[in-house]
Design a protein around this motif. Structure first.
Motif, mmCIF file in Angstrom:
data_model
loop_
_atom_site.group_PDB
_atom_site.id
_atom_site.type_symbol
_atom_site.label_atom_id
_atom_site.label_comp_id
_atom_site.label_asym_id
_atom_site.label_seq_id
_atom_site.Cartn_x
_atom_site.Cartn_y
_atom_site.Cartn_z
ATOM 1 N N UNK A 57 115.932 46.742 62.752
ATOM 2 C CA UNK A 57 114.786 46.966 63.633
ATOM 3 C C UNK A 57 114.520 45.701 64.444
ATOM 4 N N UNK A 58 114.898 45.714 65.697
ATOM 5 C CA UNK A 58 114.599 44.553 66.528
ATOM 6 C C UNK A 58 113.108 44.466 66.829
ATOM 7 N N UNK A 59 112.428 45.591 66.709
ATOM 8 C CA UNK A 59 110.994 45.629 66.979
ATOM 9 C C UNK A 59 110.274 46.346 65.847
ATOM 10 N N UNK A 60 109.228 45.720 65.346
ATOM 11 C CA UNK A 60 108.354 46.345 64.365
ATOM 12 C C UNK A 60 106.926 46.246 64.888
ATOM 13 N N UNK A 61 106.090 47.129 64.398
ATOM 14 C CA UNK A 61 104.717 47.191 64.862
ATOM 15 C C UNK A 61 103.780 47.022 63.679
ATOM 16 N N UNK B 287 112.133 40.483 66.797
ATOM 17 C CA UNK B 287 113.048 39.625 66.063
ATOM 18 C C UNK B 287 113.494 38.462 66.921
ATOM 19 N N UNK B 288 113.314 37.267 66.385
ATOM 20 C CA UNK B 288 113.783 36.079 67.062
ATOM 21 C C UNK B 288 112.894 35.559 68.163
ATOM 22 N N UNK C 245 99.199 35.950 61.672
ATOM 23 C CA UNK C 245 100.488 35.376 62.026
ATOM 24 C C UNK C 245 101.611 36.362 61.721
ATOM 25 N N UNK C 246 102.443 36.593 62.697
ATOM 26 C CA UNK C 246 103.541 37.519 62.534
ATOM 27 C C UNK C 246 104.853 36.776 62.705
ATOM 28 N N UNK C 247 105.743 37.014 61.748
ATOM 29 C CA UNK C 247 107.067 36.408 61.795
ATOM 30 C C UNK C 247 108.109 37.495 61.615
ATOM 31 N N UNK C 248 109.088 37.513 62.479
ATOM 32 C CA UNK C 248 110.148 38.525 62.408
ATOM 33 C C UNK C 248 111.463 37.770 62.292
ATOM 34 N N UNK D 201 115.667 42.956 59.597
ATOM 35 C CA UNK D 201 115.147 43.899 58.613
ATOM 36 C C UNK D 201 113.829 43.465 57.991
ATOM 37 N N UNK D 202 113.272 42.357 58.424
ATOM 38 C CA UNK D 202 112.065 41.863 57.783
ATOM 39 C C UNK D 202 111.081 41.296 58.799
#
Lengths: 116, 113
Positions: A30-34, A52-53, A68-71, A75-76
């Motif tokens: 998943x390159x994008x999560x919400x 991601x990234x 704070x959001x970290x991708x 997968x995480x």
């Protein structure tokens, strides 16, 4: 079976501490999560889009320094509620699209955060 | 333009009856319309979804009807059962894994035995 796993399902923390919630895509990248927040008997409110990234994209009115959001990988994604206060108590849910090559959005089980 | 309006807010149906929930959207760029079912304390689960190139999609007891010209879509639950009692959300988005879903306000369905 579930394609998005969220952990923990419930957490109680003291006011002023930080809490981390994990969201994993189990069988796809998943390159994008919400990330959503849901108040009792209300709809899902999108907080941010996790990429991601790169830096997350926050919705208007959401404090990026508090949430704070970290991708870190495909997968995480993690959501950290910093210096939590009782008003941060809520149901937090993550989601990802792109499983099995289609655009369906799957949701995690949700995390009930209670700040005391 | 980003809103999705959902009605009714709550619905009570007798067992075996038909539950109907309606949604309306404004953004004509939307091309993906899913319905989610949520039980208390759980994340939403995808029930059924439709794209605007078809007017109806059926999966078991669940049917989506889609009216592109009216920008409306609805969920029909046939032979409603007490186990269907939950909150239902419609949503809309542009296709693609990076696009966010816009949710309706939800409908609390209670199916009475």
């Amino acid at each position: 079976g579930a394609v998005v796993s969220q952990h923990p399902s419930r957490v109680i923390c003291k006011s002023g501490t930080s809490v981390k919630i994990e969201c994993r895509s189990l069988d796809f990248q998943a390159t994008t999560m919400f990330w959503y927040r849901q108040f009792p008997k209300k709809s899902l409110m999108l907080m941010a889009t996790s990429n991601e990234g790169s830096k997350a994209t926050y919705e208007q009115g959401v404090e990026k320094d508090k949430f704070l959001i970290n991708h870190a990988s495909l997968t995480l994604s993690t959501l950290t509620v910093t210096s939590a206060h009782p008003e941060d108590s809520s149901f937090y849910i993550c989601s990802a699209r792109g499983a099995r090559g289609n655009t369906e959005a799957f949701f995690g089980q949700g995390t009930r955060l209670t700040v005391v | 333009q980003q809103q999705v309006k959902q009605s009714p807010q709550s619905l009570i149906v007798q067992k075996g009856g038909i539950s109907i929930i309606n949604c309306a959207y404004e953004n004509t760029a939307f091309d993906y319309f899913p319905w989610y079912q949520q039980f208390p304390g759980k994340g939403p689960a995808l029930l059924i979804a439709i794209r605007p190139d078809v007017s109806e999609k059926k999966e078991g007891r669940f049917t989506i009807s889609f009216n592109k010209s009216a920008k409306q879509f609805s969920l029909h639950i046939m032979d409603s059962q007490p186990g269907d009692s939950a909150t239902y959300f419609c949503a809309a988005s542009r296709g693609g894994a990076t696009n966010k879903l816009i949710f309706g306000t939800g409908t609390l369905l209670a199916v009475q035995p």
